[in-house]
Scaffold this motif. Structure first.
Motif: not given
Length: 730
Positions: A435-441
């Motif tokens: 459920i982690s929110e993905l970040q750029n890169g």
């Protein structure tokens, strides 16, 4: 109204090889077809397709697209047919016009469904030829420019649809100027007070800034020339809706905005872009966190540019976009800047299919798998119209996702099978929750196990339309598989009781009599309680006559008993015998739609019976459950079931106890210690005051079988602080 020769001249200026005869014939045909029709403004209707064509000439599209724009309303609003267009102008133009024609006569249940079905048709046509989308957006832009002639109630609905669908779609394919104009018109219609306020504040800022834009333009050009870089500087102000949306999204005031003033620095080569960036950062300090390099990592709509924000003259923050002329054309016109909208099509400039169109077509084809129009509309909004984050696979493949996406979205973006088999993930080399929110890169590695079924709860965790659709399909397929398995067992037993041999081939031959298309459809209907198993036997053996007790109503459900009768079942002791006619139960498994009775459940060793609930599956009750009395008048719902616990795959089953204990410190700890020492597990606990001296505990526990449960009850009763222990049988 634009004249015939004026339109041809506009096209020939950028496309000298245009088919002048085609344009002339389309002009004359559309003018005659629309005849005396009028628009809401009172203007001749034919003025509208001409204005749409004029908008498209600014995008430098080919002659076939211009012809389609002139003809785009003929099928919808006149007596013209697709065959007429194909005979006069060819199949390509007929396909374009047909793709733009709304569905008017569908029997749809709601306006939302109609909107969704129209959008589905449009986007599927776009998947075949992106020029359909260009004409549609130009059509919508002209309609929005003349929206003030439309009645207010209809005006708001059109503006809302444009803001939700068409403006974001224009932005997604890179046509930012068109998107901004559409958004500003919608903003003015839907929120006139906010639009007026933002316009006045922008005007006040412009007056305070004086000649700031001209000053910065001169300074930039001088600094570039001093370093032998020839460039064009374009100053601009942010549009009012863009300002409003950013203030709302980031919860900031107008004064905190850093990019109300923006400049495009257009140079010759990509190398010059980076040289110009260095010169600008040497001259003015840049704002940390406000630098983005879309040249090295382009957006999926082919947008390429360097973005930076600096503190310029008069301490004013300004945003700079540094790009080449080719990049600027793509940024301004999106896929219209690419020649090949359709493979093999005749285009003015040549070239290959753009990344934006390839991505758009692939996304639309995936969205087309939705089961109904509203689902398609929902997925389209989710998939196409959100800000993006860019993540990488361990092999370096770039995956673009909507902001807020999770590793589950990432897995489905890579491949549907990977998403369905996902069990975990690593983000940047570290084990992380799904459920982690993905970040750029982020680098995302998906861990899979073959044979997994995605939990239905995942649907609420994902943000992409593809993931949501795939999870729904997998869940539906898993549930259908369960009902097929249950239906097969019921049907096989029905054949056995009738003294007949079950044969798939014979059952397939009887499908027309059962009004089902496939064998699985029949088995699913029986498993869901929608078809009586005796009717299946009769369909295969029309001469068969079953004997049923008066208590049974075989035509009303999927009875198990057939000739045995309801009375015989109710006094039978299922569960202990190894009956070949019983359905084996192993627990909450994946192969049958099984659940256990609420408030007590059942454990191996209990004598059990199954109750079939149409559409939901089997509920397992202990044979002594008082709840079974409620089904006395519905004997066709009773199923003969037995335990079939796998010794090599032990599992726990739920049971409920009520325990009366002395009200003193440590009583709960003593009860918990007994549960732990006897290798059971507490699933839930509730307490209530019985008297001043006693408390009643309601314990949901998990045990291996009836023998295990009995031992636990004995251990609890042996404790001095326990006054009474009873098993709850719901």
């Amino acid at each position: 109204m634009m004249r015939q020769f004026e339109l041809v001249e506009r096209v020939k200026r950028y496309y000298p090889e245009a088919n002048e005869d085609l344009l002339n014939r389309a002009y004359v045909y559309a003018m005659r077809a629309h005849g005396s029709q009028k628009r809401a403004s009172g203007d001749p209707y034919f003025s509208h397709p001409l204005e749409v064509a004029a908008i498209l000439t600014d995008l430098h599209v080919d002659d076939q697209t211009i012809a389609a724009a002139i003809l785009h309303d003929t099928i919808e609003d006149t007596g013209t047919t697709r065959e007429d267009i194909a005979n006069r102008f060819g199949e390509n133009i007929a396909d374009l016009v047909d793709g733009l024609t709304k569905i008017k006569k569908l029997d749809l249940v709601s306006k939302k469904a109609a909107q969704a079905e129209n959008l589905r048709k449009l986007l599927l046509a776009v998947a075949a030829d992106a020029r359909v989308l260009l004409v549609k957006l130009a059509d919508r832009l002209h309609n929005m420019r003349t929206l003030h002639f439309v009645p207010p109630d209809k005006r708001a609905r059109i503006a809302e649809e444009t803001l939700e669908i068409y403006a974001p779609l224009a932005g997604r394919i890179g046509m930012q100027d068109m998107r901004e104009e559409l958004e500003d018109i919608c903003f003015r219609v839907l929120m006139p007070d906010a639009h007026l306020m933002m316009t006045r504040r922008l005007q006040a800022l412009r007056e305070r800034a004086g000649g700031l834009i001209e000053l910065i333009e001169r300074d930039l050009k001088a600094k570039l020339l001093a370093n032998s870089i020839l460039g064009e500087i374009k100053g601009r102000e942010k549009r009012v809706y863009s300002i409003w949306r950013k203030m709302e999204r980031k919860s900031i005031s107008f004064e905190q905005l850093s990019d109300v003033f923006g400049f495009r620095v257009i140079v010759g080569t990509a190398e010059d872009c980076y040289r110009a960036l260095g010169i600008i950062h040497q001259a003015w300090p840049f704002v940390p966190g406000r630098f983005k390099d879309y040249i090295s990592t382009p957006k999926q709509n082919d947008y390429r540019s360097i973005h930076t924000t600096v503190v310029g003259p008069k301490h004013q923050r300004v945003e700079l976009q540094i790009r080449t002329r080719e990049m600027d054309a793509v940024a301004e016109f999106g896929i219209a800047a690419h020649a090949a909208y359709k493979e093999g099509g005749s285009q003015p400039n040549g070239g290959g299919e753009s990344n934006a169109y390839r991505w758009l077509r692939r996304t639309i084809e995936l969205l087309a798998e939705g089961d109904n129009p509203e689902e398609f509309l929902e997925h389209t909004k989710l998939e196409l119209f959100q800000d993006q984050v860019f993540c990488f696979t361990p092999k370096g493949l770039l995956i673009a996702l909507p902001r807020g996406a999770t590793p589950i979205d990432f897995a489905y973006a890579v491949h549907t099978d990977i998403g369905n088999n996902t069990v975990g993930c690593r983000i940047n080399g570290r084990n992380s929750p799904l459920i982690s929110e993905l970040q750029n890169g982020d680098e995302v590695e998906i861990l899979t196990t073959v044979g997994q079924v995605p939990p239905a709860a995942w649907e609420s965790l994902v943000v992409t339309g593809k993931a949501r659709a795939a999870i729904r399909r997998a869940t539906r397929e898993a549930v259908r598989k369960q009902f097929v398995g249950l239906g097969r067992r019921i049907v096989e037993r029905a054949f056995s009781r009738a003294g007949k041999t079950f044969s798939e081939e014979k059952l397939v031959a009887a499908l027309p009599r059962l009004a089902r298309a496939t064998l699985d459809d029949v088995l699913t209907a029986v498993g869901r309680g929608e078809m009586y198993s005796g009717d299946v036997v009769k369909a295969v053996f029309p001469d068969f006559r079953e004997e049923v007790s008066k208590a049974a109503a075989p035509g009303t459900g999927a009875g198990w008993f057939g000739v045995q009768g309801a009375e015989k079942l109710k006094f039978k002791v299922p569960g202990q015998e190894s009956s070949t006619g019983s359905i084996p139960i192993r627990g909450l498994s994946d192969d049958l739609p099984v659940r256990f009775a609420p408030n007590g459940g059942a454990v191996p060793g209990d004598r059990i019976v199954g109750i079939l609930t149409p559409g939901e599956g089997i509920t397992i009750y202990p044979i002594q459950s008082p709840a079974l009395v409620a089904y006395d008048e519905e004997p066709w719902r009773w199923l003969d079931v037995r335990w079939d616990v796998d010794e090599h795959d032990p599992r726990r089953f739920g049971a409920q106890l009520t325990i009366s204990v002395i009200n003193e410190p440590g009583s709960l700890a003593e009860i918990a210690r007994v549960i732990a020492d006897t290798d059971a597990n507490i699933d839930n606990i509730a307490m209530r005051a019985k008297t001043a001296d006693f408390r009643e505990m309601i314990l949901d526990i998990e045990v291996w079988d009836l023998k295990h449960l009995t031992a636990i009850i004995s251990e609890l009763r042996a404790k001095p602080l326990v006054a009474n222990v009873e098993r709850v049988i719901g």
